[in-house]
Design a protein around this motif. Structure first.
Motif, mmCIF file in Angstrom:
data_model
loop_
_atom_site.group_PDB
_atom_site.id
_atom_site.type_symbol
_atom_site.label_atom_id
_atom_site.label_comp_id
_atom_site.label_asym_id
_atom_site.label_seq_id
_atom_site.Cartn_x
_atom_site.Cartn_y
_atom_site.Cartn_z
ATOM 1 N N ASN A 71 5.445 -12.044 5.173
ATOM 2 C CA ASN A 71 4.740 -11.048 5.979
ATOM 3 C C ASN A 71 5.555 -10.668 7.212
ATOM 4 O OD1 ASN A 71 2.547 -10.884 4.260
ATOM 5 N ND2 ASN A 71 1.394 -12.482 5.321
ATOM 6 N N LEU A 72 6.185 -11.695 7.826
ATOM 7 C CA LEU A 72 7.031 -11.430 8.985
ATOM 8 C C LEU A 72 8.223 -10.558 8.590
ATOM 9 C CD1 LEU A 72 7.898 -11.888 11.920
ATOM 10 C CD2 LEU A 72 8.986 -14.034 11.184
ATOM 11 N N THR A 73 8.830 -10.876 7.441
ATOM 12 C CA THR A 73 9.967 -10.086 6.961
ATOM 13 C C THR A 73 9.546 -8.646 6.665
ATOM 14 O OG1 THR A 73 10.898 -12.089 5.958
ATOM 15 C CG2 THR A 73 11.824 -9.989 5.258
ATOM 16 N N ALA A 74 8.331 -8.484 6.108
ATOM 17 C CA ALA A 74 7.828 -7.141 5.813
ATOM 18 C C ALA A 74 7.650 -6.335 7.099
ATOM 19 C CB ALA A 74 6.513 -7.230 5.053
ATOM 20 N N ILE A 75 7.110 -6.982 8.137
ATOM 21 C CA ILE A 75 6.910 -6.307 9.422
ATOM 22 C C ILE A 75 8.262 -5.920 10.029
ATOM 23 C CG2 ILE A 75 6.105 -6.613 11.795
ATOM 24 C CD1 ILE A 75 3.894 -8.431 10.642
ATOM 25 N N LEU A 76 9.232 -6.831 9.936
ATOM 26 C CA LEU A 76 10.566 -6.555 10.479
ATOM 27 C C LEU A 76 11.240 -5.407 9.740
ATOM 28 C CD1 LEU A 76 11.809 -10.224 11.002
ATOM 29 C CD2 LEU A 76 11.217 -8.579 12.788
ATOM 30 N N LEU A 84 9.668 -2.977 8.295
ATOM 31 C CA LEU A 84 8.977 -1.765 8.732
ATOM 32 C C LEU A 84 9.561 -1.284 10.057
ATOM 33 C CD1 LEU A 84 6.701 0.274 8.263
ATOM 34 C CD2 LEU A 84 5.151 -1.286 9.456
ATOM 35 N N LEU A 85 9.872 -2.242 10.950
ATOM 36 C CA LEU A 85 10.497 -1.891 12.225
ATOM 37 C C LEU A 85 11.892 -1.300 12.003
ATOM 38 C CD1 LEU A 85 10.363 -1.888 15.302
ATOM 39 C CD2 LEU A 85 11.172 -4.259 15.279
ATOM 40 N N PHE A 106 11.130 -3.874 2.627
ATOM 41 C CA PHE A 106 9.682 -3.964 2.862
ATOM 42 C C PHE A 106 8.948 -4.252 1.560
ATOM 43 C CE2 PHE A 106 5.496 -1.956 3.031
ATOM 44 C CZ PHE A 106 4.959 -2.583 4.154
ATOM 45 N N TYR A 151 6.895 -7.617 0.735
ATOM 46 C CA TYR A 151 5.459 -7.459 0.473
ATOM 47 C C TYR A 151 5.072 -8.022 -0.898
ATOM 48 C CZ TYR A 151 0.862 -5.240 0.520
ATOM 49 O OH TYR A 151 -0.501 -5.014 0.498
#
Length: 270
Positions: A6-11, A13-14, A60, A64
């Motif tokens: 989840n952290l990797t997905a957020i990163l 996205l950034l 992402f 995910y």
């Protein structure tokens, strides 16, 4: 494992969002009148921005949906793209560092000497092989004609600091020639023709002006330098964010693999 992904997905996205200012900077550079006429420098930043967007989207999706292979490919590709972006930034900084401008007494604008710019720009952008096409392209733009709409009197023109390097070099003769102002693109009765070789190249024909002058080539390089310096500020901030995101994403991916290996190890003992 889920938390790390989840952290990797957020990163990712950034990182995807970071590709937007990169692409926007490239489009802004490509849309400038000077860059429209210099094909060599038009699209590299746009291409890099689009590639970062696509790679970030893959990362992402991989994070995910817990696709480790896709994440590994993302990390590899993103490292390459960040490296290329750094190369572009360093290269642009080095070749645009020399400034060929000089202040003219009694004028709000600056004039430009071709010898004051980097050898790479002189040899690869405004050399004799390329200049014919660039000159024709510049003559078709509204860079010079719009000066006559902006300035009516000589005092307005001479005191203006909004005249671009391209306009200063291509749309009027060098000040040292001593031409008398009629309007921004019409000058008569020079008093010092020997001051500069460009004095003999000036032509009041609106399709000629000073497009064959060295001052015009210098003005084009001055515009390119100014535009790239502005874009570099945005790109530097963006690449710093991308590097931070990448380092954290690598750490999260490594931790996720460690957790997965430890989980499989524990299951093997159950």
């Amino acid at each position: 494992m889920a938390l790390a992904n989840n952290l990797t997905a957020i990163l990712n996205l950034l990182a995807l969002l970071c590709s937007i200012p990169i692409t926007a900077s490239g489009i802004w550079l490509a849309s400038k009148p000077d860059n429209e006429c210099v094909n060599l420098l038009r699209w590299p930043v746009v291409v890099l921005g689009v590639l970062i967007l696509l790679v970030s989207a893959c990362g992402f999706i991989g994070a995910y949906q817990y696709k480790e292979t896709l994440l590994a490919v993302y990390l590899c590709c993103m490292a390459i793209l960040i490296g290329l972006l750094l190369v572009v930034l360093i290269f642009a900084f080095v070749v645009t560092r020399p400034d060929g401008s000089y202040q003219v007494p009694g004028r709000g604008y600056k004039e430009y000497r071709l010898e004051g710019f980097s050898n790479w720009l002189r040899e690869n952008v405004v050399d004799s092989k390329n200049w014919g096409k660039i000159r024709a392209c510049l003559a078709d733009t509204d860079v010079c004609p719009k000066l006559s709409q902006q300035f009516i009197t000589a005092d307005q023109f001479f005191s203006s600091s909004s005249i671009t390097p391209l306009q200063s070099g291509c749309c009027k003769p060098p000040t040292a020639c001593g031409y008398n102002f009629v309007n921004p693109t019409l000058w008569q009765n020079p008093t010092n023709m020997a001051a500069d070789a460009d004095c003999y190249l000036w032509n009041n024909d609106q399709s000629q002006l000073c497009y064959n002058c060295n001052s015009c080539k210098a003005g084009l390089l001055g515009n390119l330098r100014k535009d790239w310096r502005k874009a570099n500020l945005i790109l530097i901030i963006t690449v710093v964010i991308l590097i931070c995101v990448y380092v954290i994403a690598c750490s999260a991916f490594r931790n996720a693999q460690t957790e997965d290996l430890f989980r499989k190890y524990k299951q093997g003992w159950v």
